[in-house]
Design a protein around this motif. Structure first.
Motif, PDB file in Angstrom:
ATOM      1  N   THR A 110       0.817  -1.216   0.000  1.00  0.00           N
ATOM      2  CA  THR A 110       0.000   0.000   0.000  1.00  0.00           C
ATOM      3  C   THR A 110       0.855   1.272   0.000  1.00  0.00           C
ATOM      4  O   THR A 110       0.313   2.372  -0.100  1.00  0.00           O
ATOM      5  N   ALA A 111       2.169   1.135   0.152  1.00  0.00           N
ATOM      6  CA  ALA A 111       3.061   2.297   0.201  1.00  0.00           C
ATOM      7  C   ALA A 111       3.633   2.571  -1.179  1.00  0.00           C
ATOM      8  O   ALA A 111       3.983   1.656  -1.928  1.00  0.00           O
ATOM      9  N   ASN A 112       3.714   3.866  -1.527  1.00  0.00           N
ATOM     10  CA  ASN A 112       4.208   4.249  -2.851  1.00  0.00           C
ATOM     11  C   ASN A 112       5.709   4.026  -3.007  1.00  0.00           C
ATOM     12  O   ASN A 112       6.199   3.808  -4.106  1.00  0.00           O
ATOM     13  N   ASP A 113       6.454   4.139  -1.868  1.00  0.00           N
ATOM     14  CA  ASP A 113       7.912   4.017  -1.948  1.00  0.00           C
ATOM     15  C   ASP A 113       8.401   2.584  -1.773  1.00  0.00           C
ATOM     16  O   ASP A 113       9.597   2.341  -1.680  1.00  0.00           O
ATOM     17  N   LYS A 122       8.812  -1.331  -3.106  1.00  0.00           N
ATOM     18  CA  LYS A 122       8.906  -2.069  -4.373  1.00  0.00           C
ATOM     19  C   LYS A 122       8.750  -3.560  -4.108  1.00  0.00           C
ATOM     20  O   LYS A 122       9.350  -4.111  -3.190  1.00  0.00           O
TER      21      LYS A 122
END
Length: 284
Positions: free
Chosen positions: A182-185, A187
């Motif tokens: 759920t985190a953009n940063d 991978k």
């Protein structure tokens, strides 16, 4: 008459006679003392006793004070010696552990050189983030050392994370425990099974904090993911190079919609108390 008239000479002669008589009485060994001798001896002994005990107490007091001072100084020296010994022991134990870790690291790099052509840059962990939601560590390699974002970081046991921020001399590493879909940063990591590289595929997108395991999703029914298999990076995500061991499959169940499967992987690397890690550099 002249002799009797000279009183001084008479007294001198009588004193000499008494002295000679007294010498005759006291000369030699006698079993018993005369009463004048007993009286004089007792008087002198009693008088000496009056002064001897207080003098002994006073002398003993100062002697005890001197001993206490000596004991205090010796105790002080012993405490300092013991403290220094404890410090030296701790330092020696730390050096022995560091030596052991470096030997393991040396053996690890030699094995990896035989397995692939990756370059492993050893780095020391200098800080760890206390933030539970920002699971990162800081290493003492930076731009000056050729470090760049998204390089894989591992320990002698397995994959640890990836470089996320780089300064001149230090870099921040996001641990696998910080992977969050759920985190953009964050991978995802494309993975496969060791020895079944052409028959297995999955993606690590999250870390389960309760169980301490990584969740591998998007496993097709035909993919070969079994309990006990060793999970490695597949290299398909172009972030993590191929062949880095991550962990072992401990369970496999159906996914949310029953279309794909989900496997839980126990990481090989320990994320607590990291001391030395390796930055993996892949040749162009």
């Amino acid at each position: 008459m002249r002799l009797l008239g000279n009183k001084r000479l008479l007294i001198l002669l009588l004193g000499l006679i008494c002295f000679i008589a007294l010498m005759g009485l006291t000369l030699g060994q006698r079993a018993r003392l005369s009463w004048p001798e007993k009286f004089v001896k007792d008087t002198i002994s009693w008088t000496q006793g009056l002064f001897y005990k207080p003098a002994g107490y006073i002398a003993g007091f100062f002697e005890d004070m001197s001993r206490l001072r000596t004991i205090y100084e010796e105790n002080k020296v012993l405490k300092m010696t013991l403290s220094q010994y404890a410090k030296d022991t701790m330092k020696l134990n730390d050096l022995e552990l560091q030596n052991k870790r470096l030997k393991e690291a040396l053996g690890f790099t030699e094995r990896q050189k035989q397995a692939n052509n990756y370059k492993f840059r050893i780095a020391e962990v200098v800080a760890s983030s206390p933030d539970y939601h920002n699971k990162t560590i800081t290493i003492n390699l930076g731009e000056k050392d050729g470090i760049r974002p998204n390089l894989a970081v591992m320990s002698v046991d397995g994959l640890v994370g990836r470089i996320v921020q780089v300064s001149a001399f230090y870099s921040n590493v996001q641990l696998l425990t910080g992977i969050d879909d759920t985190a953009n940063d964050s991978k995802a990591i494309s993975v496969t099974v060791k020895g079944k590289e052409n028959e297995s595929f999955g993606v690590i997108e999250s870390f389960d904090a309760e169980s301490g395991m990584l969740a591998v999703t998007k496993i097709e029914q035909k993919e070969q993911f079994e309990v006990g298999d060793v999970v490695i990076t597949s290299g398909l995500g172009e972030v993590f190079p191929t062949g880095i061991e991550i962990g072992k499959v401990v369970s496999k169940d159906e996914g949310k919609f029953g279309i794909t499967y989900k496997a839980m992987v126990q990481p090989f690397a320990s994320f607590a108390h990291l001391r030395e890690v390796f930055v993996v550099e892949v040749p162009e």
